[in-house]
Design an enzyme around this catalytic site. Structure first.
Site, PDB file in Angstrom:
ATOM      1  NE  ARG A  46      62.950  67.742  52.481  1.00 51.45           N
ATOM      2  CZ  ARG A  46      62.514  68.999  52.273  1.00 51.45           C
ATOM      3  NH1 ARG A  46      62.996  69.695  51.261  1.00 51.45           N
ATOM      4  NH2 ARG A  46      61.628  69.532  53.059  1.00 51.45           N
ATOM      5  CE1 TYR A  98      71.903  46.835  38.613  1.00 49.55           C
ATOM      6  CE2 TYR A  98      70.442  48.732  38.647  1.00 49.55           C
ATOM      7  CZ  TYR A  98      70.934  47.592  39.244  1.00 49.55           C
ATOM      8  OH  TYR A  98      70.456  47.191  40.462  1.00 49.55           O
ATOM      9  CG  ASP A 172      75.957  53.753  35.925  1.00 52.38           C
ATOM     10  OD1 ASP A 172      76.925  53.584  36.694  1.00 52.38           O
ATOM     11  OD2 ASP A 172      74.826  53.288  36.152  1.00 52.38           O
ATOM     12  CE  LYS A 197      75.499  47.856  42.881  1.00 50.17           C
ATOM     13  NZ  LYS A 197      75.037  48.287  41.574  1.00 50.17           N
TER      14      LYS A 197
HETATM   15  C1  LIG Z   1      73.770  48.786  41.067  1.00 47.44           C
HETATM   16  C2  LIG Z   1      73.801  49.672  39.916  1.00 47.44           C
HETATM   17  C3  LIG Z   1      72.907  50.736  39.812  1.00 47.44           C
HETATM   18  C4  LIG Z   1      71.825  50.983  40.841  1.00 47.44           C
HETATM   19  O1  LIG Z   1      72.353  51.422  42.050  1.00 47.44           O
HETATM   20  P1  LIG Z   1      71.670  51.133  43.474  1.00 47.44           P
HETATM   21  O2  LIG Z   1      72.646  51.682  44.442  1.00 47.44           O
HETATM   22  O3  LIG Z   1      71.458  49.658  43.572  1.00 47.44           O
HETATM   23  O4  LIG Z   1      70.365  51.873  43.483  1.00 47.44           O
HETATM   24  C5  LIG Z   1      73.018  51.566  38.705  1.00 47.44           C
HETATM   25  N1  LIG Z   1      73.954  51.353  37.755  1.00 47.44           N
HETATM   26  C6  LIG Z   1      74.814  50.340  37.825  1.00 47.44           C
HETATM   27  C7  LIG Z   1      75.819  50.154  36.744  1.00 47.44           C
HETATM   28  C8  LIG Z   1      74.778  49.461  38.902  1.00 47.44           C
HETATM   29  O5  LIG Z   1      75.630  48.440  38.953  1.00 47.44           O
END
Ligand SMILES: *Cc1c(COP(=O)(O)O)cnc(C)c1O
Length: 395
Positions: A46, A98, A172, A197
């Site tokens: 962890r 998002y 982000d 992604k």
């Molecule tokens: C998918 C996404 C998230 C969240 O991520 P997860 O891996 O689904 O928890 C946050 N920001 C953006 C821009 C995203 O496309």
């Protein structure tokens, strides 16, 4: 070293006497200590694990950061950054975020006595006003291009405004990945990813990352990652490392096809608007190209007709109906009903997120096949049945 070289050249197993070329999966919870009071580099997974360390070092290197932290999802990464804020502080966010981030901030972070202020980040005068007006602004969080409307935010100027106001800037960077955009080089303090992604690229894991150059923030994130226990597990760390090696090859090919599709859609009489920053006519195309080296694999478009959009989603055969994006296989979705459904309808309207908006994530299929698939559906007559086979493999 160019990024495409960095992607495949890194120390896969620091200190390993056998010199494996692929990182071993240290599938262990504990590490033996030399004595009751003697701690080695690792003691408990962890707190830290060698497979995760290789991943984190590689993420830091790709984003031009000093330190990176891998989490079990993008939301865990975002939530950890939000946890750095204290009661009475303010976070400013872009109005086109998002859906899950919006939910985290409005339903959880706001309840902890943190003020969440939404502002149109494309309006720099307004941003400056808000930064001056609000008290104790600790953080500004943004996405560029935004998802799904693909609006472009000026990273250099926003980072200048944040510095002046004494606020941290977090970006982000999920949409483009470090292969196409590196916000830390443009003045951001922290980059966040949903590695689910493009970074992973195969839709086979969920993961997140925080990368930073700010020592104080680094310390806080390291503390939280251990204290909250939301770090990425060894196997997922390995899987993500594996996916990231082909990030450049995948994205080059995906964006080439995406531009072809965007141009096809733009020229089609049934399509009312196409949002893709690679199009010369896109608002913000010039700004985008001044801060990013590529345009990504996501295209959004409007048909002006909810039923037609739904038909495109349901009748195409090579585009799987799925949330998420950035995978090797193309997907299609109606953001209002899927990824952004957690934003209340009236807020979606305020943000001009239209119900007919359709989003495509372009994969590695042949572009001609993808265009033919869309073209077939756009020629269908409305009364044809909306029966999408669950598995579209049988084309
Ligand atoms: C998918 C996404 C998230 C969240 O991520 P997860 O891996 O689904 O928890 C946050 N920001 C953006 C821009 C995203 O496309």
């Amino acid at each position: 070293m160019e990024l495409s070289t960095k992607l495949v050249h890194f120390d896969a197993a620091p200190g390993d006497p056998y010199r494996p070329t692929s990182t071993p999966i240290y599938q262990t919870a504990t590490f033996e200590q030399s004595s009751a009071l003697g701690f080695g580099q690792y003691d408990y997974s962890r707190s830290g694990n060698p497979t995760r360390t290789v991943l984190e070092d590689q993420l830091a290197r790709l984003e031009s950061g000093q330190r990176a932290f891998a989490f079990c999802s993008g939301m865990a990464a975002l939530s950890t950054v939000a946890n750095v804020l204290s009661h009475g502080e303010t976070v400013i966010v872009g109005s086109d975020l998002y859906g899950g981030t919006y939910r985290l901030l409005s339903k959880i972070v706001a309840r902890r006595g943190i003020k969440v202020v939404t502002v149109d980040l494309c309006d720099l005068e307004e941003v400056e006003k808000v930064l001056t007006r609000e008290t104790r602004v600790r953080l500004l969080l943004l996405e560029t291009p935004t998802n799904p409307l693909q609006r472009i935010v000026d990273l250099r100027r926003i980072s200048g405004l944040c510095r002046k106001a004494g606020a941290m800037l977090a970006v982000d960077n999920t949409m483009l990945s470090p292969y196409f955009q590196r916000p830390l080089e443009l003045g951001a303090d922290c980059v966040i990813h949903s590695a689910t992604k493009s970074l992973s690229g195969h839709a086979d894991l969920t993961a997140g990352a925080v990368i930073t150059n700010n020592d104080k923030l680094s310390e806080a994130i390291a503390f939280l990652q251990n204290a909250e226990g939301n770090g990425l597990a060894p196997f997922e760390s390995w899987l993500l490392l594996r996916g990231m090696k082909t990030l450049g090859a995948r994205l080059e090919r995906q964006q080439k096809t995406a531009l072809r599709l965007a141009r096809y859609l733009l020229g089609h009489p049934k399509i009312k608007a196409v949002y893709y920053p690679g199009l010369k006519g896109h608002t913000g195309h010039g700004l985008h190209r001044s801060q990013a080296t590529g345009d990504g694999c996501l295209i959004s478009f409007e048909t002006g007709d909810r039923a037609l959009s739904q038909r495109i989603v349901e009748e195409t055969r090579l585009f799987t109906i799925a949330v998420s994006f950035g995978s090797i296989a193309s997907t299609i979705s109606l953001p209002c009903k899927m990824s952004h459904a957690s934003i209340p309808a009236e807020t979606r309207l305020e943000r001009a997120l239209p119900e007919d908006l359709t989003r495509i994530s372009v994969g590695l299929e042949d572009g001609t096949d993808l265009i033919a698939d869309l073209d077939r559906v756009l020629h269908l007559r409305p009364q044809s049945s909306g029966s999408k086979r669950m598995s579209k493999i049988t084309v």
